[in-house]
Design an enzyme around this catalytic site. Structure first.
Site, PDB file in Angstrom:
ATOM      1  N   GLU B  51      -8.939   8.958   9.309  1.00 47.24           N
ATOM      2  CA  GLU B  51      -7.942   8.664  10.340  1.00 47.24           C
ATOM      3  C   GLU B  51      -6.533   8.853   9.808  1.00 47.24           C
ATOM      4  O   GLU B  51      -6.198   8.390   8.719  1.00 47.24           O
ATOM      5  CB  GLU B  51      -8.083   7.225  10.832  1.00 47.24           C
ATOM      6  CG  GLU B  51      -7.005   6.884  11.858  1.00 47.24           C
ATOM      7  CD  GLU B  51      -6.933   5.406  12.229  1.00 47.24           C
ATOM      8  OE1 GLU B  51      -7.696   4.604  11.656  1.00 47.24           O
ATOM      9  OE2 GLU B  51      -6.096   5.081  13.100  1.00 47.24           O
ATOM     10  N   ASP B 119       0.369  -3.403  -1.475  1.00 44.64           N
ATOM     11  CA  ASP B 119       1.716  -3.254  -0.937  1.00 44.64           C
ATOM     12  C   ASP B 119       2.559  -4.381  -1.527  1.00 44.64           C
ATOM     13  O   ASP B 119       2.241  -5.566  -1.347  1.00 44.64           O
ATOM     14  CB  ASP B 119       1.652  -3.363   0.595  1.00 44.64           C
ATOM     15  CG  ASP B 119       3.028  -3.209   1.244  1.00 44.64           C
ATOM     16  OD1 ASP B 119       3.076  -3.175   2.483  1.00 44.64           O
ATOM     17  OD2 ASP B 119       4.052  -3.135   0.523  1.00 44.64           O
ATOM     18  N   ASP B 121       6.365  -5.906  -1.708  1.00 43.65           N
ATOM     19  CA  ASP B 121       7.580  -5.831  -0.900  1.00 43.65           C
ATOM     20  C   ASP B 121       8.612  -6.813  -1.450  1.00 43.65           C
ATOM     21  O   ASP B 121       8.304  -7.981  -1.657  1.00 43.65           O
ATOM     22  CB  ASP B 121       7.171  -6.203   0.536  1.00 43.65           C
ATOM     23  CG  ASP B 121       8.283  -5.970   1.527  1.00 43.65           C
ATOM     24  OD1 ASP B 121       9.447  -6.270   1.220  1.00 43.65           O
ATOM     25  OD2 ASP B 121       7.963  -5.492   2.618  1.00 43.65           O
TER      26      ASP B 121
END
Lengths: 471, 433
Positions: B51, B119, B121
């Site tokens: 995808e 991830d 941040d």
């Protein structure tokens, strides 16, 4: 397995084996047994009582020691048999019948898998060391013991791990098993093992976790296979059994799979429907603390992060807020911070998704206490269970804002210190409503509906829907 | 705080970027994982089951995009000019055809492979950096990201045995990590969650006590190694000073509040309240005070339980990586593709070499404007290696290829060949009379 007519009763299983060593079957293959029809149902129901008892214990937040006692008791009470030699048969037969019944949908499989694994884990714990080693042999584990040379090279690290958990460093004759880290997710998550080059070094006293994971993965695979086989099996069975028995069998199988496991609040009851104008009022009077906190934070910040939107949003759905009103509710708050356009673009989709109107159209169920308690709110999050996730000062402040008096407050904090979060919430409920809540709080929507029942007795409190659980 | 240049991004400039600079062929090679059809063991459907999702101008969001080959991928991106390209998992079937397979309860449309992703941040560190807040980053707080890369990268390789790891600058305030080994792609959600939890140290938020709690007589080897090899030095040699962690009352009170022994805290407070300005201007005041703090905590004079690991807890609190748990836990979580341009900063999401991450400077990452200007100045060169050679993007793409893509492809092909031969063996063995 063959279903035989009530009169005949033959047991192909050697009676000696069953009595001499109390063993823990792995349920790898359906045994060549013959089962009486009445046993078929009664064995399964007895086992189902054990599994439901476990489910209940877990959702009440019982600690491992309490669960161990509970499982022992449940097994003793429900799974005995007048002929000692039949005990093992009953164990195996009941498992396979339930497997047949519970393989049919994803939700049933998930529940059955969880409970059978919990059962297996606790039963493994009270096996003798020899019996435990026999089970481990079955999973090919004994050959993965670490040899002396390797042990020497990692001894120091193993010692660090042990001491980080408050245990003594392993002695020279300690046994460790070297397995791929994928096989012990619990131990990895808790940093309870030394990991190197993709392998985890599991101590003897941690073997339960390893064996439980292997059992779980094995059972999970076969459940999916069983589903495919069962469809064929049922056809074979129903064609080979005589008419009367066929009519007896099918309803039993049907009934077992839809046994009452507790309401999941996926279909809101009509009388509990609330509308937009009621929300502020009912939030103050009938929301449990977790939802009250989310609600207040939303009003204050005009924003909630994803975890909070899910927990509160699904709760409101369960309480009877329809999609249109939900959209209006969230829009009113969020647009104050992010603006109308951004709300429509970024947030309204997810709300419709929660109501099953988008994407794969799953109608999500509101979170139970168990699920909320086990969540891990991080920086900036407001969801979770305040009894668990708040510091003592913050919790006290929140409870007194709700109106809990100082005497009840101490009882509540006492429960919290002992990690009985749902009991703490129950006490809060009782303090605020001036009435006892015997069933205990297991679900935020239950708190709400119980509260409304007390505050608005005019509304009809009809019998609860019997729906299949979907945890 | 380095101010962002005002107009480093313009949607119109994405067209030439995708037209001439975006490395389609490399992304395609990566995503095929060796299944390029050149070996009989290749799975021709593999790439088509991946995808992609596009965020278009006007905040239109296109999910479940899939492509059969490199050309389809390239044409679609060039045509749609997405502001952002996300990569999702490989599913059981082609995502574009998923509705045909979703029948009732037995959902046959499900993810089967997905990189293990992380991830990190900078906004999750707002309570330990004083130079910036929110979306801003500068060279004073960027070391927090460097620390995260070093700690996690070492552990992924040494502890979990992973080899094919790609670190990418997120374009503004963080970094992403893609673990691409076959073993990693096939991890279940539960296993991903266990790895994320293995890395979790900092617990809590504004409602709880924000905590780093290191109980026990020793640290787990992973934490001990991280502390000794990375955290201690970065804290003492860089962050103490660049963040002025002990220079003012407000800041040192924050650290004092982490010391469970009130007598030690007040002793330190007494020392520091009096020495407004350090008499010896030679040594930085933060360094001096930290030495005093450590001395008292490790002296053995006050041997209370909670004190044993206090120094480490403080260091961990200010330096240890803070991951977004949700990103790593689920196979279906989307993550931005490398080489996208960040719409708020105009910077390209370039790879970061973990072995040289000390040298990485987020303020000098090429921007969209800069690259297009370079292209214009160089004139259009039909270069055999592609047009990127003449621009600042060249280094980024070279890094992607040599340190990540090439070793990965080699390993993938070996794996495909191995399992193909195995299957051949098995079928030979089973054919018998």
């Amino acid at each position: 397995m063959e279903i035989v007519r009530p009169q005949s009763h033959r047991n192909l299983f050697s009676s000696n084996d069953a009595v001499s060593v109390p063993s823990l079957p792995l349920y790898r293959s359906a045994p060549p047994l013959e089962v009486r029809l009445e046993d078929f149902e009664s064995f399964a129901i007895d086992r189902l009582r054990v599994l439901k008892g476990i489910s209940d214990g877990l959702s009440r937040g019982k600690k491992p020691e309490e669960m161990e006692k509970l499982v022992k008791e449940l097994w003793k009470v429900n799974m005995r048999h007048q002929h000692a030699s039949e005990v093992l048969n009953k164990d195996i037969i009941s498992h396979f019948v339930l497997r047949l019944v519970y393989c049919r949908t994803e939700d049933l499989r998930k529940w059955f898998l969880s409970m059978e694994c919990a059962l297996f884990r606790y039963r493994f714990r009270f096996l003798t060391p020899e019996a435990q080693r026999a089970v481990m042999d079955n999973f090919d584990l004994t050959c993965r013991a670490v040899n002396n040379v390797e042990f020497e090279s990692i001894k120091e690290k193993l010692g660090q791990v042990a001491r980080s958990m408050g245990q003594p460093s392993p002695t020279v004759d300690a046994i460790f098993y070297k397995v791929p880290f994928e096989e012990v997710p619990e131990l990895v998550a808790g940093r309870k093992v030394f990991i190197s080059q993709g392998y985890a070094y599991v101590a003897m006293n941690q073997v339960v976790s390893l064996v439980a994971t292997l059992f779980r993965s094995q059972l999970s695979k076969t459940l999916i296979l069983t589903n495919r086989v069962a469809i064929n099996c049922c056809r074979k069975w129903t064609s080979s059994i005589r008419e009367q028995e066929k009519h007896r069998l099918t309803p039993i199988v049907e009934a077992l799979s839809s046994s009452y496991l507790g309401p999941d609040f996926s279909q809101p009851r009509e009388y509990a429907e609330i509308s937009l104008k009621d929300i502020d009022q009912v939030a103050k009077s009938s929301f449990p603390l977790c939802m009250r906190h989310l609600f207040d934070k939303l009003k204050e910040d005009h924003h909630l992060k994803h975890g909070g939107r899910m927990q509160l949003g699904l709760f409101l759905k369960g309480v009877g807020l329809n999609l249109e009103d939900a959209l209006a509710f969230w829009r009113a708050e969020f647009s104050k911070k992010v603006g109308l356009e951004k709300f429509e673009k970024d947030y309204s989709y997810n709300i419709r998704h929660n109501y099953g109107k988008e994407g794969k159209r799953t109608d999500y169920t509101p979170y139970s206490c168990q699920k909320i308690i086990s969540s891990t709110p991080g920086a900036g999050d407001q969801h979770g269970c305040p009894y668990r996730h708040f510091s003592e000062e913050n919790l006290r402040a929140a409870l007194s804002r709700m109106g809990v008096n100082s005497r009840a407050m101490e009882d509540v904090m006492d429960k919290v210190r002992n990690r009985h979060y749902q009991l703490a919430c129950t006490l809060t409920f009782e303090a605020l409503h001036g009435m006892t809540c015997d069933a205990g709080i297991n679900h935020p929507n239950q708190y709400f509906s119980d509260s409304q029942k007390i505050l608005q007795p005019k509304k009809d409190s009809s019998a609860q829907n019997l729906v299949t659980a979907r945890e | 705080m380095i101010p962002q240049q005002q107009s480093d991004f313009d949607h119109n400039y994405l067209k030439p970027y995708y037209g001439k600079l975006f490395p389609f062929a490399d992304i395609f090679k990566w995503m095929t994982y060796g299944h390029d059809g050149k070996h009989p063991g290749c799975d021709q459907s593999y790439f088509g089951r991946r995808e992609f999702s596009f965020t278009l101008k006007g905040d239109f969001y296109l999910r479940f995009q899939s492509f059969n080959n490199a050309l389809e991928l390239e044409n679609s991106i060039k045509e749609k000019c997405p502001l952002k390209i996300d990569i999702g998992p490989v599913y059981t079937v082609d995502p574009a055809k998923r509705h045909a397979y979703a029948q009732g309860d037995n959902n046959v449309f499900a993810p089967v492979e997905r990189e293990l992703i992380f991830d990190i941040d900078m906004t999750d560190y707002d309570d330990v950096r004083y130079c910036c807040r929110g979306a801003d980053v500068c060279l004073n707080c960027w070391p927090l990201m460097t620390i995260a890369i070093k700690v996690i990268d070492a552990s992924l390789r040494d502890d979990f045995g992973f080899n094919h790891i790609l670190w990418v600058y997120s374009g503004r305030r963080g970094v992403h990590c893609w673990v691409c080994d076959g073993k990693a792609r096939r991890l279940t959600n539960e296993q991903r969650a266990s790895i994320a939890d293995y890395y979790r140290v900092y617990k809590g938020n504004e409602n709880s006590h924000k905590k780093v709690s290191l109980m026990g007589a020793a640290l787990h080897p992973f934490l001990a190694t991280s502390y000794t090899n990375v955290l201690k030095d970065y804290f003492e040699k860089i962050l103490l000073t660049s963040q002025n962690l002990l220079a003012t009352e407000e800041r040192y009170e924050k650290i004092l509040s982490m010391i469970p022994d009130e007598s030690i805290a007040s002793e330190l407070r007494g020392k520091w309240q009096d020495s407004r300005r350090s008499s010896s201007a030679k040594e930085d005041i933060n360094v001096v005070r930290w030495e005093q703090c450590k001395q008292l905590l490790q002296s053995g004079k006050h041997k209370a339980q909670g004190l044993r690991r206090c120094v480490e807890e403080i260091v961990f609190f200010f330096t240890y990586p803070r991951l977004d748990m949700e990103v790593s836990k689920h196979m279906n979580h989307l993550l931005k593709a490398p080489f996208c341009v960040h719409p708020k900063t105009g910077r390209v999401c370039v790879p970061i070499d973990p072995n040289q991450c000390d040298d990485f400077d987020p303020t000098t990452v090429p921007t969209l404007f800069q690259l297009l200007e370079e292209l214009n100045n160089e004139g259009s060169r039909a270069d055999v290696n592609g047009e990127w050679n003449g621009t600042s993007l060249g280094n980024a793409i070279a890094l992607f290829r040599t340190s990540f893509l090439e070793p990965l492809q080699k390993a993938c092909k070996e794996e495909i060949e191995r399992s193909y031969n195995l299957k051949l063996q098995q079928s030979k063995n089973s054919v018998g009379w």
